[in-house]
Structure formats: C-alpha cells, structure tokens
Design a protein around this motif. Structure first.
Motif, PDB file in Angstrom:
ATOM      1  N   MET A  17       0.846  -1.198   0.000  1.00  0.00           N
ATOM      2  CA  MET A  17       0.000   0.000   0.000  1.00  0.00           C
ATOM      3  C   MET A  17       0.878   1.244   0.000  1.00  0.00           C
ATOM      4  N   SER A  18       0.282   2.348  -0.425  1.00  0.00           N
ATOM      5  CA  SER A  18       0.998   3.606  -0.479  1.00  0.00           C
ATOM      6  C   SER A  18       0.121   4.747   0.029  1.00  0.00           C
ATOM      7  N   LEU A  19       0.796   5.771   0.528  1.00  0.00           N
ATOM      8  CA  LEU A  19       0.129   7.009   0.919  1.00  0.00           C
ATOM      9  C   LEU A  19       0.555   8.104  -0.056  1.00  0.00           C
ATOM     10  N   PHE A  20      -0.423   8.748  -0.676  1.00  0.00           N
ATOM     11  CA  PHE A  20      -0.182   9.860  -1.592  1.00  0.00           C
ATOM     12  C   PHE A  20      -0.779  11.124  -0.992  1.00  0.00           C
ATOM     13  N   ALA A  21      -0.465  12.264  -1.601  1.00  0.00           N
ATOM     14  CA  ALA A  21      -1.045  13.525  -1.144  1.00  0.00           C
ATOM     15  C   ALA A  21      -1.153  14.506  -2.299  1.00  0.00           C
ATOM     16  N   ILE A  38       8.510  16.547  14.491  1.00  0.00           N
ATOM     17  CA  ILE A  38       8.017  16.248  13.147  1.00  0.00           C
ATOM     18  C   ILE A  38       9.158  16.384  12.141  1.00  0.00           C
ATOM     19  N   LYS A  39       9.261  15.397  11.255  1.00  0.00           N
ATOM     20  CA  LYS A  39      10.317  15.405  10.253  1.00  0.00           C
ATOM     21  C   LYS A  39       9.817  15.752   8.853  1.00  0.00           C
ATOM     22  N   LYS A  40       8.511  15.550   8.609  1.00  0.00           N
ATOM     23  CA  LYS A  40       7.972  15.815   7.271  1.00  0.00           C
ATOM     24  C   LYS A  40       6.639  16.547   7.374  1.00  0.00           C
ATOM     25  N   LEU A  89       3.679  10.842  -4.125  1.00  0.00           N
ATOM     26  CA  LEU A  89       3.914   9.667  -3.285  1.00  0.00           C
ATOM     27  C   LEU A  89       4.638  10.079  -2.010  1.00  0.00           C
ATOM     28  N   VAL A  90       3.964   9.905  -0.889  1.00  0.00           N
ATOM     29  CA  VAL A  90       4.527  10.257   0.412  1.00  0.00           C
ATOM     30  C   VAL A  90       5.279   9.093   1.023  1.00  0.00           C
ATOM     31  N   LYS A  91       4.657   7.900   0.936  1.00  0.00           N
ATOM     32  CA  LYS A  91       5.241   6.770   1.654  1.00  0.00           C
ATOM     33  C   LYS A  91       4.647   5.450   1.162  1.00  0.00           C
ATOM     34  N   LYS A 132       5.149  10.792  12.928  1.00  0.00           N
ATOM     35  CA  LYS A 132       3.935  11.557  12.638  1.00  0.00           C
ATOM     36  C   LYS A 132       4.166  12.406  11.393  1.00  0.00           C
ATOM     37  N   LEU A 133       3.367  12.180  10.368  1.00  0.00           N
ATOM     38  CA  LEU A 133       3.418  12.987   9.155  1.00  0.00           C
ATOM     39  C   LEU A 133       2.366  14.082   9.267  1.00  0.00           C
TER      40      LEU A 133
END
Length: 228
Positions: free
Chosen positions: A1-5, A184-186, A224-226, A157-158
């Motif tokens: 799976m992927s997380l997009f934004a 927070i890094k991103k 693509l975030v992750k 935490k994004l």
C-alpha cells in the motif's frame, strides 16, 4: 500500500467556478482523474490537503464528492480556506454516509493511524497579522494541530496542512514551534499557486522537510509520500 497527497483540487461540478480559465489549469479535472487512477490503487490512501471544492453547501458539494469518491483509493480530507461547505464532523459524516461516499473521511482534531506511522494535520492559518481575529483563528488552528498530534499513536507523525507554515519570506512561528516540539520530520502543505508558488519552501528547515503539494504545482499527479 501507499500514501499519496495532493492539495487544492478546487472542484466545481456543482458550482460555476471552473479553474480552466487560469493558466496551467486547462482540462484539470480530466488530467487529475487520469493521473490519479493510473497511479493510485484501491488499496492506497490519498490525503487531500484543503481547498477541495468551491461549493458553499452540501447540495453544491454532492457532485464534487461523487467525483472524489469514484477515484481510486481512500481519501483523507483536510479543510482549506475556500472549503465553505465545511461543517461539524457529525454533519459531514452524515452527508457522506447518506450518499454512499464510502472512500472519504475527514482529518479534523484527530489522527489517522497506519502501520508504524500516523497522519496528522490541520488547516493552519496566516502568517503574522495585527488583526485580532486572525490571531484568534491562528491560536485555534494551533490547538487543532496539537489535538491531532496528541491523538497520534505512532512515533512517526506525518503532518499535512493547507496553509504553508513557512515560505521564502515568512514563517508562522506558532506552527513551526509545534512541529519542532513534536519532533516532526515531514510536513506537506498547499495553498500556493502561480507566482506565489515561487516562494514555496521545498527543503529542510530546522530538521523538518517541507513539500508544496498544490495540484497545479504537481501537474495534477498525486505525490507519493510513503510506501508501507
């Protein structure tokens, strides 16, 4: 799976505010639909970071949410400054449930949990202002972001915001302090378009990596975030 934004979809299927009249926005809904469905699968998630629709109420919002609901994947929505249709969470959940918009959820004073990381966020607000009303709204948005971060269960935490917490010329110290406090890094944000996007920060500042994800800046391709 992927997380997009992506941010700033500015849909107007239920209103007469087409963005096609602006340079770079020609046939944007067709581009967005094609790019989105070519990239995102039904198992993926997409954060839409504000300015989703020009609708003023749920009646005008219906066709925009129908469009979003029919795109691949599950969508997590944050409020933007033009989302005048935004209401209480209970009323918004009632709206999506009654209309079968089963791929849409809201990020509002909460966090969304994934395997090993949490998605947090808020609308954010303007930079320094002498207007008392702006200061009041900013303080409220800082509190909303803090509530989101406090509800997160993962160490990673994004953060997703609509307003940029930093540009080449300005900083929102209240938001930046909170990001640093929580390690927070991103951080991903929208709102900036056209000429204003030239002042976007797409870089690391004080150990936080910032990324502008406005739809036109991304050429209407979800970012693509992750992968997880």
């Amino acid at each position: 799976m992927s997380l997009f934004a992506i941010a700033d979809t500015h849909l107007s299927f239920g209103t007469n505010k087409p963005m096609d009249t602006f340079n770079g926005w020609e046939n944007y809904t067709e581009k967005l639909q094609k790019n989105w469905n070519n990239l995102v699968s039904d198992d993926d998630y997409v954060v839409i970071a504000g300015d989703i629709s020009w609708a003023m109420n749920f009646d005008e919002l219906y066709n925009d949410f129908k469009f979003i609901n029919n795109l691949n994947g599950k969508k997590i929505i944050i409020k933007g400054n033009h989302d005048y249709w935004w209401n209480t969470v209970s009323k918004m959940n009632k709206f999506i449930n009654e209309n079968g918009f089963n791929t849409i959820s809201f990020l509002y004073n909460n966090a969304v949990e994934f395997d090993g990381f949490s998605v947090c966020g808020s609308r954010g607000w303007l930079f320094d202002s002498e207007e008392a009303q702006d200061e009041k709204v900013l303080n409220r948005e800082v509190l909303r972001l803090k509530m989101s971060l406090d509800s997160a269960k993962s160490d990673e935490k994004l953060v997703f915001l609509h307003y940029p917490p930093i540009t080449a010329n300005e900083k929102c110290e209240e938001i930046l302090n909170l990001l640093n406090e929580y390690g927070i890094k991103k951080c991903y944000y929208g709102h900036l378009h056209g000429v204003a996007a030239r002042f976007a920060v797409d870089d690391s500042v004080d150990d936080v990596s910032f990324k502008l994800i406005s739809a036109d800046r991304l050429n209407f391709v979800p970012y693509l975030v992750k992968k997880f």
